[in-house]
Design a protein around this motif. Structure first.
Motif, PDB file in Angstrom:
ATOM      1  N   LYS A  36      39.936  34.903  33.994  1.00  0.00           N
ATOM      2  CA  LYS A  36      38.954  35.519  34.884  1.00  0.00           C
ATOM      3  C   LYS A  36      39.454  36.881  35.336  1.00  0.00           C
ATOM      4  N   ARG A  37      38.499  37.739  35.683  1.00  0.00           N
ATOM      5  CA  ARG A  37      38.888  39.050  36.195  1.00  0.00           C
ATOM      6  C   ARG A  37      39.553  38.900  37.557  1.00  0.00           C
ATOM      7  N   ARG A  39      40.242  39.855  41.319  1.00  0.00           N
ATOM      8  CA  ARG A  39      39.531  40.499  42.428  1.00  0.00           C
ATOM      9  C   ARG A  39      40.550  41.285  43.235  1.00  0.00           C
ATOM     10  N   ARG A  81      31.248  44.556  46.711  1.00  0.00           N
ATOM     11  CA  ARG A  81      31.970  44.221  45.483  1.00  0.00           C
ATOM     12  C   ARG A  81      31.343  44.903  44.276  1.00  0.00           C
ATOM     13  N   LYS A  82      32.198  45.488  43.444  1.00  0.00           N
ATOM     14  CA  LYS A  82      31.760  46.067  42.174  1.00  0.00           C
ATOM     15  C   LYS A  82      32.496  45.342  41.059  1.00  0.00           C
ATOM     16  N   GLU A  83      31.738  44.670  40.215  1.00  0.00           N
ATOM     17  CA  GLU A  83      32.333  43.840  39.175  1.00  0.00           C
ATOM     18  C   GLU A  83      32.573  44.629  37.890  1.00  0.00           C
ATOM     19  N   GLY A  84      33.570  44.169  37.145  1.00  0.00           N
ATOM     20  CA  GLY A  84      33.801  44.687  35.800  1.00  0.00           C
ATOM     21  C   GLY A  84      34.215  46.140  35.745  1.00  0.00           C
ATOM     22  N   ASP A  97      37.554  43.332  39.398  1.00  0.00           N
ATOM     23  CA  ASP A  97      36.469  43.462  40.359  1.00  0.00           C
ATOM     24  C   ASP A  97      37.037  44.142  41.602  1.00  0.00           C
TER      25      ASP A  97
END
Length: 226
Positions: A36-37, A39, A81-84, A97
């Motif tokens: 998983k990415r 955070r 939150r800004k993902e990816g 993230d």
């Protein structure tokens, strides 16, 4: 039509065996679906330039912004939150993230907002929202953050109680952390004080506003949060 539900309880005589089995299952699915990415939470006291830095990172990657900035303290009152977000440094890529959190402080006084032209009702409401924002930031730190970028204003004293407290909490959770000495573009900046205050952690000196030394920060992000 009849539906029969069969319930069976499996008892493991050895908890260690059970945990080993669960870790193997977890490892199998991690390999199957990929890691998983991470955070990465951007933390720090109010007006340290957290959102400015978050916007710089996100803009460099996507051309977008994560949120508005203001000279008024506690402009960020909810985590964003800004993902990816893909960090490229030295030929390596890291997908994370970014979570921009409200400024953390040990005291919020509504009188502080009166100085910015708010009436009393608005100032009280703003102080209440800021208090809720601090609680939310701490919840993220306890539950959902895998690493921390801790942002400090290079023109301010790094030995404030809130900074010592927050670094202690981050260390107690064994989270990887990068300390950012921000606002080095200002004439009274003294980023070396921050490096001296926290020699146990990597410190990167940047200007989130001007974009100074951002490549150094991206290199450290790729190294620390991989």
């Amino acid at each position: 039509m009849f539906i029969f539900i069969y319930n069976r309880t499996i008892t493991y005589p050895n908890l260690g065996v059970f945990m080993a089995v669960m870790m193997r299952i977890k490892g199998f699915f991690s390999k199957l679906f990929g890691k998983k990415r991470s955070r990465v939470g951007i933390y720090g006291p109010p007006n340290a330039g957290k959102t400015t830095l978050a916007n710089r990172i996100v803009r460099d990657v996507t051309g977008e912004a994560i949120g508005p900035v203001s000279e008024v303290p506690h402009e960020t009152r909810r985590a964003r939150r800004k993902e990816g977000v893909e960090i490229n440094s030295g030929g390596s890529k890291l997908l994370i993230d970014i979570v921009d959190t409200p400024g953390v402080t040990t005291k919020i006084d509504y009188h502080e907002f009166l100085e910015y032209g708010m009436d009393q009702d608005e100032a009280v409401a703003r102080a209440r929202e800021a208090t809720e924002g601090v609680a939310e930031a701490m919840h993220w730190l306890r539950e959902d953050i895998d690493g921390v970028i801790y942002v400090l204003d290079s023109t301010q004293d790094p030995f404030m109680h809130v900074n010592i407290m927050m670094i202690g909490i981050i260390e107690s959770r064994k989270l990887p952390v990068i300390i950012v000495a921000n606002k080095i573009d200002l004439p009274d900046a003294a980023p070396q004080r921050i490096r001296s205050a926290f020699p146990q952690h990597p410190v990167v000196m940047v200007s989130g506003l001007e974009g100074n030394n951002m490549d150094d920060l991206y290199g450290k992000i790729s190294e620390v949060f991989r």
